[in-house]
Design an enzyme around this catalytic site. Structure first.
Site, PDB file in Angstrom:
ATOM      1  N   ARG A 190      47.015  31.934  33.249  1.00 11.59           N
ATOM      2  CA  ARG A 190      46.325  31.896  34.553  1.00 11.59           C
ATOM      3  C   ARG A 190      45.841  30.498  34.941  1.00 11.59           C
ATOM      4  NH1 ARG A 190      44.816  32.953  38.471  1.00 11.59           N
ATOM      5  NH2 ARG A 190      43.141  34.445  38.802  1.00 11.59           N
ATOM      6  N   TYR A 210      41.856  50.041  50.784  1.00 11.35           N
ATOM      7  CA  TYR A 210      41.954  48.574  50.873  1.00 11.35           C
ATOM      8  C   TYR A 210      42.523  48.144  52.221  1.00 11.35           C
ATOM      9  CZ  TYR A 210      40.656  47.958  46.003  1.00 11.35           C
ATOM     10  OH  TYR A 210      39.956  47.950  44.829  1.00 11.35           O
TER      11      TYR A 210
HETATM   12  O1  CP3 Z   1      46.447  47.414  33.408  1.00 12.22           O
HETATM   13  C1  CP3 Z   1      47.088  46.351  33.302  1.00 12.22           C
HETATM   14  O2  CP3 Z   1      46.929  45.565  32.350  1.00 12.22           O
HETATM   15  C2  CP3 Z   1      48.181  46.060  34.300  1.00 12.22           C
HETATM   16  C3  CP3 Z   1      47.833  45.244  35.394  1.00 12.22           C
HETATM   17  C4  CP3 Z   1      46.980  45.733  36.540  1.00 12.22           C
HETATM   18  C5  CP3 Z   1      46.322  44.816  37.408  1.00 12.22           C
HETATM   19  N1  CP3 Z   1      45.746  45.534  38.415  1.00 12.22           N
HETATM   20  C6  CP3 Z   1      46.309  43.349  37.276  1.00 12.22           C
HETATM   21  C7  CP3 Z   1      45.163  42.624  37.867  1.00 12.22           C
HETATM   22  C8  CP3 Z   1      46.723  47.022  37.019  1.00 12.22           C
HETATM   23  C9  CP3 Z   1      47.135  48.369  36.453  1.00 12.22           C
HETATM   24  C10 CP3 Z   1      45.950  46.870  38.213  1.00 12.22           C
HETATM   25  C11 CP3 Z   1      45.523  48.006  39.047  1.00 12.22           C
HETATM   26  C12 CP3 Z   1      44.548  47.767  40.126  1.00 12.22           C
HETATM   27  N2  CP3 Z   1      44.450  46.718  40.984  1.00 12.22           N
HETATM   28  C13 CP3 Z   1      43.584  48.710  40.520  1.00 12.22           C
HETATM   29  C14 CP3 Z   1      43.417  50.079  39.932  1.00 12.22           C
HETATM   30  C15 CP3 Z   1      42.870  49.988  38.563  1.00 12.22           C
HETATM   31  C16 CP3 Z   1      41.415  50.196  38.459  1.00 12.22           C
HETATM   32  O3  CP3 Z   1      40.799  49.396  37.720  1.00 12.22           O
HETATM   33  O4  CP3 Z   1      40.904  51.127  39.046  1.00 12.22           O
HETATM   34  C17 CP3 Z   1      42.856  48.166  41.595  1.00 12.22           C
HETATM   35  C18 CP3 Z   1      41.693  48.828  42.292  1.00 12.22           C
HETATM   36  C19 CP3 Z   1      43.425  46.906  41.890  1.00 12.22           C
HETATM   37  C20 CP3 Z   1      43.046  45.986  42.970  1.00 12.22           C
HETATM   38  C21 CP3 Z   1      42.530  44.712  42.426  1.00 12.22           C
HETATM   39  N3  CP3 Z   1      43.311  43.778  41.795  1.00 12.22           N
HETATM   40  C22 CP3 Z   1      41.219  44.237  42.438  1.00 12.22           C
HETATM   41  C23 CP3 Z   1      40.030  44.987  43.026  1.00 12.22           C
HETATM   42  C24 CP3 Z   1      41.220  42.980  41.814  1.00 12.22           C
HETATM   43  C25 CP3 Z   1      40.092  42.014  41.661  1.00 12.22           C
HETATM   44  C26 CP3 Z   1      39.238  42.413  40.531  1.00 12.22           C
HETATM   45  C27 CP3 Z   1      38.693  41.234  39.811  1.00 12.22           C
HETATM   46  O5  CP3 Z   1      38.342  41.472  38.649  1.00 12.22           O
HETATM   47  O6  CP3 Z   1      38.609  40.133  40.361  1.00 12.22           O
HETATM   48  C28 CP3 Z   1      42.540  42.729  41.379  1.00 12.22           C
HETATM   49  C29 CP3 Z   1      42.981  41.556  40.629  1.00 12.22           C
HETATM   50  C30 CP3 Z   1      43.683  41.822  39.352  1.00 12.22           C
HETATM   51  N4  CP3 Z   1      44.747  42.668  39.168  1.00 12.22           N
HETATM   52  C31 CP3 Z   1      43.401  41.211  38.123  1.00 12.22           C
HETATM   53  C32 CP3 Z   1      44.332  41.713  37.177  1.00 12.22           C
HETATM   54  C33 CP3 Z   1      44.487  41.346  35.723  1.00 12.22           C
HETATM   55  C34 CP3 Z   1      42.261  40.200  37.928  1.00 12.22           C
HETATM   56  C35 CP3 Z   1      42.563  39.070  37.056  1.00 12.22           C
HETATM   57  C36 CP3 Z   1      43.095  37.827  37.645  1.00 12.22           C
HETATM   58  O7  CP3 Z   1      42.723  37.397  38.744  1.00 12.22           O
HETATM   59  O8  CP3 Z   1      43.848  37.205  36.893  1.00 12.22           O
END
Ligand code: CP3
Length: 348
Positions: free
Chosen positions: A38, A150
């Site tokens: 990252r 969203y």
């Molecule tokens: O599970 C895994 O390891 C696979 C990867 C995965 C990601 N997002 C990568 C990610 C999965 C399965 C998701 C699903 C996801 N994305 C959900 C449903 C899962 C849950 O927790 O209910 C939701 C609501 C999202 C939308 C989303 N994506 C949000 C709200 C955010 C920001 C959250 C934050 O912590 O900032 C993301 C970003 C995101 N998707 C990251 C990751 C690893 C954050 C890390 C980064 O920026 O590198």
């Protein structure tokens, strides 16, 4: 590598040598290997480069010894070809530049061809299936309600004010959006399965904001469409949500071979509500992983005791791993689940 089918057997409620375990969000910022990648690439860049997405998918498999890999992607990727302008802002989470709030907005959404418009996801799946021999690969998508929230809010939300206001005040637009999303998401999931995903999960992370009556009327038919499309491909389907204690029977009706349980309901009570003809996944509170090991052990054993060796339990958290979670504790949970379930050490 030896073939590890524990996870797939448990999805089908077949007996296993030890309880399978994996974690939602098992790839991510709590892992130093992920943070290294990252530093050079944004979240979307990782997704757009299938070889990077494949590498990140495998990081937790190597570091933790989990029984399944979940494809590295995001539930909001389909929003990109729909044309709503997705970006991830530092510290703020996802932002959708062109939120969907009127019938005109719904009509302006682009048609999506999953195979081409989200081809980079399919390519990551193909790379993984060629290299990970033995560990099952889980594909996934967001459920229509959670993705719609969203698109309508334009980002993350606490109250889902705009989402529920559309549902209650402009049901025609709500239904048009849900029709569109459920067909895009169904096609996307089917494409993932055809590319090689051996199981799929639909994330309805925020559906617990709804009453059972509203879930049944405004959400169930659309989730059902996505779940049925995946089930028709013949792979196990996991149906996940949080805050769902009062929704569980309706979620089961919507579909899924496995239903996700969060920590707000004891695993055995949740399973009783659902019935014996479905598998369950869960349900350790993710914050348990910040506690000392003896406390973690007590809580892991409690969940195993509640499952009591019944075929069809997949150990997981009740929701995704949080940032700053100590990796050693995650690894310790994997080892505990395997060790204690194999010898039924949870029997008091
Ligand atoms: O599970 C895994 O390891 C696979 C990867 C995965 C990601 N997002 C990568 C990610 C999965 C399965 C998701 C699903 C996801 N994305 C959900 C449903 C899962 C849950 O927790 O209910 C939701 C609501 C999202 C939308 C989303 N994506 C949000 C709200 C955010 C920001 C959250 C934050 O912590 O900032 C993301 C970003 C995101 N998707 C990251 C990751 C690893 C954050 C890390 C980064 O920026 O590198």
């Amino acid at each position: 590598m030896e073939i590890n089918n524990r996870f797939l057997h448990a999805c089908r409620r077949e007996p296993v040598d030890a309880t399978p375990v994996w974690f939602m969000r098992q790839a991510g910022r709590y892992m130093p290997e992920y943070r290294t990648i990252r530093e050079k690439y944004s979240l979307l860049d990782i997704c757009y480069h299938p070889e990077l997405a494949a590498e990140v998918t495998m990081q937790p498999v190597r570091a933790l010894g989990v029984d399944a890999a979940i494809l590295f992607a995001d539930i909001l990727l389909p929003a990109i070809p729909l044309g709503v302008g997705l970006r991830f802002a530092k510290g703020e989470g996802p932002i959708l530049e062109h939120p969907v709030r009127t019938m005109k907005n719904v009509e302006a959404l682009n048609p999506v061809d999953a195979e081409t418009d989200l081809g980079y996801v399919m390519e990551a799946i193909r790379i993984l299936r060629g290299t990970m021999n033995g560990i099952p690969l889980i594909g996934f998508c967001g459920a229509p309600f959670t993705v719609a929230s969203y698109l309508i809010e334009g980002g993350s939300s606490r109250e889902f004010l705009k989402t529920k206001t559309m549902m209650y005040s402009d049901p025609q637009t709500w239904r048009a959006l849900m029709e569109k999303l459920s067909s895009v998401l169904a096609d996307y999931l089917v494409a993932q399965i055809r590319a090689g995903a051996q199981a799929v999960q639909i994330f309805d992370s925020w559906v617990g904001a709804l009453s059972p009556q509203d879930y049944e009327k405004f959400v169930l038919p659309y989730s059902q469409k996505v779940l049925q499309a995946a089930e028709a491909e013949g792979v196990p389907v996991i149906h996940f949500g949080t805050n769902t204690t009062t929704l569980l029977p309706l979620m089961k009706r919507a579909g899924g071979d496995v239903i996700g349980l969060d920590w707000r309901i004891p695993l055995d009570d949740g399973w009783t509500l659902l019935g014996n003809d479905v598998a369950v996944q869960g349900n350790l509170d993710p914050i348990t992983l910040f506690a000392p090991l003896p406390e973690i052990k007590t809580r892991v054993l409690d969940i195993l005791r509640r499952a009591n060796g019944r075929p069809g339990h997949i150990f997981n958290l009740g929701h995704g791993i949080l940032q700053n979670t100590p990796v050693d504790n995650v690894k310790a949970v994997v080892d505990m689940v395997h060790e204690y379930s194999a010898v039924r050490a949870y029997v008091p």
